[in-house]
Design a protein around this motif. Structure first.
Motif, PDB file in Angstrom:
ATOM      1  N   GLY A 113       0.801  -1.219   0.000  1.00  0.00           N
ATOM      2  CA  GLY A 113       0.000   0.000   0.000  1.00  0.00           C
ATOM      3  C   GLY A 113       0.830   1.264   0.000  1.00  0.00           C
ATOM      4  N   GLY A 114       0.238   2.324  -0.532  1.00  0.00           N
ATOM      5  CA  GLY A 114       0.872   3.634  -0.502  1.00  0.00           C
ATOM      6  C   GLY A 114       0.570   4.364   0.791  1.00  0.00           C
ATOM      7  N   ALA A 115       0.969   5.625   0.847  1.00  0.00           N
ATOM      8  CA  ALA A 115       0.824   6.405   2.079  1.00  0.00           C
ATOM      9  C   ALA A 115      -0.642   6.599   2.460  1.00  0.00           C
ATOM     10  N   TYR A 116      -1.519   6.786   1.475  1.00  0.00           N
ATOM     11  CA  TYR A 116      -2.940   6.955   1.796  1.00  0.00           C
ATOM     12  C   TYR A 116      -3.567   5.650   2.280  1.00  0.00           C
ATOM     13  N   SER A 117      -3.085   4.526   1.782  1.00  0.00           N
ATOM     14  CA  SER A 117      -3.567   3.246   2.302  1.00  0.00           C
ATOM     15  C   SER A 117      -3.206   3.104   3.773  1.00  0.00           C
ATOM     16  N   ASP A 145      -2.586   5.617   6.162  1.00  0.00           N
ATOM     17  CA  ASP A 145      -3.350   6.410   7.127  1.00  0.00           C
ATOM     18  C   ASP A 145      -4.831   6.012   7.117  1.00  0.00           C
ATOM     19  N   THR A 146      -5.339   5.528   5.974  1.00  0.00           N
ATOM     20  CA  THR A 146      -6.722   5.051   5.933  1.00  0.00           C
ATOM     21  C   THR A 146      -6.895   3.811   6.805  1.00  0.00           C
ATOM     22  N   ALA A 147      -5.953   2.895   6.734  1.00  0.00           N
ATOM     23  CA  ALA A 147      -6.003   1.695   7.579  1.00  0.00           C
ATOM     24  C   ALA A 147      -5.897   2.067   9.060  1.00  0.00           C
ATOM     25  N   PHE A 148      -5.094   3.080   9.355  1.00  0.00           N
ATOM     26  CA  PHE A 148      -4.968   3.539  10.740  1.00  0.00           C
ATOM     27  C   PHE A 148      -6.302   4.078  11.256  1.00  0.00           C
ATOM     28  N   TYR A 149      -6.981   4.913  10.460  1.00  0.00           N
ATOM     29  CA  TYR A 149      -8.282   5.441  10.875  1.00  0.00           C
ATOM     30  C   TYR A 149      -9.281   4.302  11.077  1.00  0.00           C
ATOM     31  N   ASP A 150      -9.237   3.320  10.195  1.00  0.00           N
ATOM     32  CA  ASP A 150     -10.143   2.182  10.292  1.00  0.00           C
ATOM     33  C   ASP A 150      -9.925   1.423  11.602  1.00  0.00           C
ATOM     34  N   SER A 158     -13.571   8.589  11.796  1.00  0.00           N
ATOM     35  CA  SER A 158     -14.560   8.228  10.776  1.00  0.00           C
ATOM     36  C   SER A 158     -14.673   9.310   9.703  1.00  0.00           C
ATOM     37  N   LYS A 159     -14.573  10.576  10.095  1.00  0.00           N
ATOM     38  CA  LYS A 159     -14.617  11.661   9.113  1.00  0.00           C
ATOM     39  C   LYS A 159     -13.396  11.613   8.195  1.00  0.00           C
ATOM     40  N   LEU A 160     -12.223  11.406   8.777  1.00  0.00           N
ATOM     41  CA  LEU A 160     -10.991  11.340   7.981  1.00  0.00           C
ATOM     42  C   LEU A 160     -10.986  10.113   7.076  1.00  0.00           C
ATOM     43  N   LEU A 161     -11.474   8.993   7.600  1.00  0.00           N
ATOM     44  CA  LEU A 161     -11.557   7.773   6.800  1.00  0.00           C
ATOM     45  C   LEU A 161     -12.448   7.985   5.584  1.00  0.00           C
ATOM     46  N   GLN A 162     -13.626   8.555   5.800  1.00  0.00           N
ATOM     47  CA  GLN A 162     -14.556   8.752   4.697  1.00  0.00           C
ATOM     48  C   GLN A 162     -14.005   9.735   3.673  1.00  0.00           C
ATOM     49  N   SER A 163     -13.318  10.769   4.154  1.00  0.00           N
ATOM     50  CA  SER A 163     -12.702  11.729   3.240  1.00  0.00           C
ATOM     51  C   SER A 163     -11.671  11.046   2.348  1.00  0.00           C
ATOM     52  N   ASN A 164     -10.852  10.182   2.947  1.00  0.00           N
ATOM     53  CA  ASN A 164      -9.867   9.441   2.154  1.00  0.00           C
ATOM     54  C   ASN A 164     -10.540   8.540   1.122  1.00  0.00           C
ATOM     55  N   ASP A 195     -13.372   8.815  -0.238  1.00  0.00           N
ATOM     56  CA  ASP A 195     -14.077   9.589  -1.268  1.00  0.00           C
ATOM     57  C   ASP A 195     -13.143  10.300  -2.241  1.00  0.00           C
ATOM     58  N   THR A 196     -11.926  10.673  -1.778  1.00  0.00           N
ATOM     59  CA  THR A 196     -11.127  11.608  -2.577  1.00  0.00           C
ATOM     60  C   THR A 196      -9.679  11.193  -2.829  1.00  0.00           C
ATOM     61  N   LYS A 197      -9.181  10.134  -2.212  1.00  0.00           N
ATOM     62  CA  LYS A 197      -7.734   9.872  -2.268  1.00  0.00           C
ATOM     63  C   LYS A 197      -7.329   8.665  -3.108  1.00  0.00           C
ATOM     64  N   PHE A 198      -8.288   8.001  -3.744  1.00  0.00           N
ATOM     65  CA  PHE A 198      -7.958   6.813  -4.539  1.00  0.00           C
ATOM     66  C   PHE A 198      -8.638   6.904  -5.902  1.00  0.00           C
ATOM     67  N   ASN A 199      -7.864   6.643  -6.945  1.00  0.00           N
ATOM     68  CA  ASN A 199      -8.414   6.746  -8.298  1.00  0.00           C
ATOM     69  C   ASN A 199      -9.327   5.579  -8.648  1.00  0.00           C
ATOM     70  N   GLU A 200      -9.000   4.390  -8.154  1.00  0.00           N
ATOM     71  CA  GLU A 200      -9.855   3.235  -8.420  1.00  0.00           C
ATOM     72  C   GLU A 200     -10.938   3.145  -7.348  1.00  0.00           C
ATOM     73  N   PRO A 201     -12.146   2.699  -7.720  1.00  0.00           N
ATOM     74  CA  PRO A 201     -13.233   2.571  -6.739  1.00  0.00           C
ATOM     75  C   PRO A 201     -12.832   1.670  -5.577  1.00  0.00           C
ATOM     76  N   VAL A 202     -13.287   2.036  -4.380  1.00  0.00           N
ATOM     77  CA  VAL A 202     -12.933   1.286  -3.171  1.00  0.00           C
ATOM     78  C   VAL A 202     -13.997   0.236  -2.910  1.00  0.00           C
ATOM     79  N   ALA A 203     -13.561  -1.022  -2.728  1.00  0.00           N
ATOM     80  CA  ALA A 203     -14.489  -2.115  -2.422  1.00  0.00           C
ATOM     81  C   ALA A 203     -15.022  -1.966  -1.003  1.00  0.00           C
ATOM     82  N   ASN A 204     -16.171  -2.572  -0.741  1.00  0.00           N
ATOM     83  CA  ASN A 204     -16.767  -2.483   0.593  1.00  0.00           C
ATOM     84  C   ASN A 204     -15.926  -3.184   1.652  1.00  0.00           C
ATOM     85  N   ASN A 205     -15.413  -4.362   1.314  1.00  0.00           N
ATOM     86  CA  ASN A 205     -14.571  -5.094   2.272  1.00  0.00           C
ATOM     87  C   ASN A 205     -13.126  -4.630   2.102  1.00  0.00           C
TER      88      ASN A 205
END
Length: 256
Positions: free
Chosen positions: A207-211, A213-218, A235-241, A243-253
């Motif tokens: 994972g990259g840097a956004y992966s 900090d997103t995993a940390f928030y999770d 939860s706010k920071l996680l949702q922001s990431n 919604d806006t930090k990944f070019n490919e769609p994020v899977a639910n799991n």
């Protein structure tokens, strides 16, 4: 009945009529006031309940004297030994609302998370990467990595104005850049002026840097030790990431 007697009776009847009406009016006013008080008390109770349950109230990160004393102890006895800090940091005891207190609180959030066999240990990982933390950055980004110096520079203004969950995310994000040794971001597909990662990686080894900090928030959200304030901010920071930090769609799991 004489005329004077009839006049007296008429006046008395009118007086009784108006007196009765006056008492009826006073009774209605009292009833209306009582009803108004009931409404005020009811809606006041509802407003208080909404305030107590309000997400905005759950973003209070003010430290009590006991919590501040605990952070000071950890800052001097543990965090200064586990991490490197350059000369921009003072190692003396700090007041509760200072930038140093915010940094110590952020490290504390990373430190105190429950470590389970299947979960990533962010604190141990940061110790292994061993960045040098500085606070020279005065504008622009929240933080930045200098690969040759192996240094994470934190924006001093962001330290003063951000909450500890945000600061912890910056530390983890920039530490991942140091570990990779290069900037893994690419232009965002929706706005090329911004930077994104290609995808969210459930496996942090790739994972990259956004992966990171997103995993940390999770993990913060799911951690039983996290307070409501921490969970709400994460939860706010996680949702922001997402919604806006990944070019490919994020899977639910998104995470294992």
């Amino acid at each position: 009945m004489t005329e004077s007697t009839m006049r007296y009776a008429s006046i008395r009847t009118c007086g009784l009529f108006y007196t009765t009406r006056m008492f009826d009016s006073l009774g209605r006013i009292k009833a209306q006031r009582k009803e108004l008080r009931s409404f005020v008390l009811f809606f006041g109770f509802i407003a208080l309940l909404l305030y107590i349950l309000s997400p905005a109230r759950n973003t209070d990160f003010n430290l009590s004297k006991g919590e501040c004393a605990e952070l000071n102890m950890l800052w001097q006895s543990k965090y200064q030994n586990d991490f490197q800090f350059d000369e921009t940091w003072s190692f003396e005891l700090f007041e509760c609302e200072t930038a140093k207190a915010k940094l110590a609180h952020a490290i504390f959030l990373i430190d105190r998370m429950t470590v389970e066999p299947e979960k990533f240990d962010f604190y141990d990982w940061m110790k292994r990467v061993n960045p040098i933390f500085s606070q020279r950055l005065m504008f622009g980004y929240s933080g930045i990595s200098y690969f040759e110096a192996h240094q994470v520079d934190i924006n001093i203004d962001k330290l003063r104005t951000s909450n500890p969950v945000e600061i912890a995310g910056v530390l983890i994000h920039e530490t991942r850049h140091l570990e990779q040794g290069y900037n893994s971001h690419i232009p965002c597909s929706v706005d090329e002026k911004r930077q994104c990662d290609l995808r969210l990686e459930a496996d942090l080894l790739t994972g990259g840097a956004y992966s990171y900090d997103t995993a940390f928030y999770d993990q913060l959200i799911k951690d039983t030790k996290s307070t409501r304030s921490v969970k709400y901010a994460a939860s706010k920071l996680l949702q922001s990431n997402l919604d806006t930090k990944f070019n490919e769609p994020v899977a639910n799991n998104r995470f294992k």
